[in-house]
Design an enzyme around this catalytic site. Structure first.
Site, short mmCIF file in Angstrom:
data_model
loop_
_atom_site.label_atom_id
_atom_site.label_comp_id
_atom_site.label_asym_id
_atom_site.label_seq_id
_atom_site.Cartn_x
_atom_site.Cartn_y
_atom_site.Cartn_z
N CYS A 394 -2.14 -3.97 0.60
CA CYS A 394 -1.31 -5.04 1.14
C CYS A 394 -2.18 -6.25 1.46
O CYS A 394 -3.13 -6.15 2.23
CB CYS A 394 -0.63 -4.51 2.40
SG CYS A 394 -0.08 -5.73 3.57
N CYS A 397 -2.40 -7.41 5.09
CA CYS A 397 -3.22 -6.49 5.88
C CYS A 397 -4.69 -6.67 5.53
O CYS A 397 -5.57 -6.57 6.39
CB CYS A 397 -2.82 -5.04 5.60
SG CYS A 397 -1.05 -4.76 5.56
#
Ligand SMILES: *[C@@H]1O[C@H](CO)[C@@H](O)[C@H](O)[C@H]1NC(C)=O
Ligand SMILES: *[C@@H]1O[C@H](CO)[C@@H](O)[C@H](O)[C@H]1NC(C)=O
Length: 468
Positions: A394, A397
């Site tokens: 991600c 993230c």
């Protein structure tokens, strides 16, 4: 080194361990108590209590810090999110929109930052190199062969770069882009399950200082371990030297902090018109409730406070660097730059005023040889963790992971350089100790994240008090 202190921590830690875990046989606890009852009073590592930290952070530090982090200097972070994962191939690129990071169009970034960050760090780096060359090579006997001189130069270069705790993120690479942090808030992305697990597992398992004999997974989220193993694990942890134990607790604190954010900015509702983000109490409880997590949740929260105190301490130590008249928060806008520097110093003086009752003689400051070895160990571990961040599927993230790891790495670099900073000249360039713009931006944004977590804990405490 630092034995008295280590002993004291061990003692306090043991008392805390005894008092926690399998307790709770008294009056039934409320939902709030189940997360927070052990997270109060004195902390193991500092004679300051959680309530004092909460008040200090939530009312004095947090609001000013938020304002500072909204300024141009701090909101643009240059990052290379396209580096391949060096450890494995099968990254699931997360297709969710919430994970995507929106890079800045190049006209959105103030010119001052675009050109100045290079100029600023380049000029400073050149100065450092020049001076160190002058200092070190100057002392070398002129009769050295050319080959040796070349080698010495290389050592010098190595010495310079060996101070970086994190993989220098190759911000000169064409793949590196400026990201507006305000446009890419850290929040729930749906990135969880096996992929996220794998990352944290690798971080805990392969990068924490690990005993050979303990089989228990170091990742506190891993389930299925028996109580006796758990006790072995914590007694092992207590037996580690204070810095190595600290390493584990810092990672655990970071993990906790990130989870607090995800629970506080959860995607609650999505319609074609808008998305609603907010507190998800269930999510918070699943991660931090003492019973649901078999005693781990409150420990994680304690580690979060520990991380807070470590970064706070680093900030209080680095004040002289920012106080030098030569230091600027350079974006090219003179008036704002000066205002922001004032705000920055105001925050730092506030930090310094906090009564940090650490034992000043311990922690990263043992006898020189031992301290250097530790510093090197820590550095290698940190570099590794920042490379693992390239394996996070991600992107959002990955962005916040990289930033927070670099911020924590910078905090440790500061703590390991206490003496250099203390001896820094009041004006003129500082050759011995230097922070790049990237390090400064990540240091303050990382601290901003933990400060936000501490503030969010108050919100969750209030929300939990309303349910039974
Ligand atoms: C770095 O991480 C890799 C992959 O997880 C691991 O194999 C290696 O042992 C780690 N090195 C250090 C110094 O932690
Ligand atoms: C809150 O989180 C839980 C998972 O922890 C989820 O099942 C639930 O749907 C979430 N609530 C809302 C309102 O999104």
């Amino acid at each position: 080194m630092g034995c008295r202190w280590a002993f004291l921590i061990g003692l306090l830690g043991a008392m805390w361990l005894l008092g926690s875990g399998h307790g709770g046989q008294q009056a039934p606890e409320t939902a709030a108590q189940r997360c927070f009852c052990q997270v109060s009073g004195y902390l193991d590592d500092c004679t300051c209590d959680v309530e004092t930290i909460d008040k200090f952070n939530n009312y004095r530090l947090f609001p000013r810090l938020q304002k500072l982090l909204e300024s141009d200097y701090f909101r643009y972070y240059k990052v290379n999110l396209k580096r391949p994962c060096p450890f494995w191939n099968d990254i699931n690129q997360c297709g969710r929109r919430d994970c995507a990071v929106k890079p800045c169009q190049s006209d959105e970034v103030p010119d001052g930052i675009k050109s100045a960050s290079y100029k600023y760090s380049e000029v400073a780096n050149n100065l450092i190199e020049e001076c160190e060359q002058a200092e070190r090579l100057g002392a070398v006997d002129e009769s050295l062969s050319e080959e040796t001189q070349k080698a010495v130069l290389q050592w010098t270069k190595h010495d310079d770069s060996s101070d970086n705790f994190c993989e220098a993120d190759d911000i000169q690479s064409p793949d590196a882009e400026y990201v507006d942090l305000l446009l890419n808030p850290e929040r729930y992305t749906g990135y969880k399950g096996p992929d996220a697990w794998k990352i944290w597992n690798v971080i805990y398992e392969e990068n924490c200082f690990k005993p050979q004999t303990i089989k228990r997974p170091l990742n506190p989220l891993a389930s299925g371990q028996g109580k006796s193993e758990e006790n072995t694990f914590y007694s092992w942890l207590e037996g580690l030297c204070v810095e190595k134990r600290a390493f584990y607790r810092l990672i655990s604190g970071l993990h906790a902090s990130i989870n607090v954010h995800l629970s506080a900015r959860y995607l609650l509702q999505e319609t074609w018109l808008e998305k609603k983000w907010g507190h998800n109490i269930t999510e918070f409880q699943q991660r931090f409730d003492g019973i649901l997590t078999e005693g781990e949740g409150p420990r994680r929260l304690k580690n979060l406070y520990f991380l807070y105190l470590i970064e706070l301490r680093a900030l209080s130590k680095v004040v002289p660097f920012f106080e030098r008249p030569d230091f600027q928060l350079f974006t090219g806008d003179k008036v704002h730059d000066a205002e922001n520097k004032m705000l920055l110093l105001e925050i730092l003086h506030e930090v310094k005023s906090f009564p940090l009752h650490f034992d000043e003689n311990s922690f990263f400051a043992g006898d020189k040889k031992e301290a250097n070895k530790l510093k090197e160990d820590f550095r290698l571990h940190f570099r590794n963790i920042s490379r693992i961040m390239d394996c996070v599927g991600c992107f959002k993230c990955r962005l916040w992971g990289k930033l927070q790891i670099q911020g924590l790495g910078t905090a440790l670099k500061i703590l390991f350089s206490e003496k250099l900073i203390a001896n820094m000249p009041e004006s003129g360039p500082s050759y011995e100790f230097h922070l790049t713009r990237q390090e400064i931006v990540s240091l303050f944004n990382a601290f901003g994240r933990i400060s936000t977590s501490v503030k969010e804990l108050e919100n969750f405490r209030n929300l939990l008090q309303n349910i039974h």
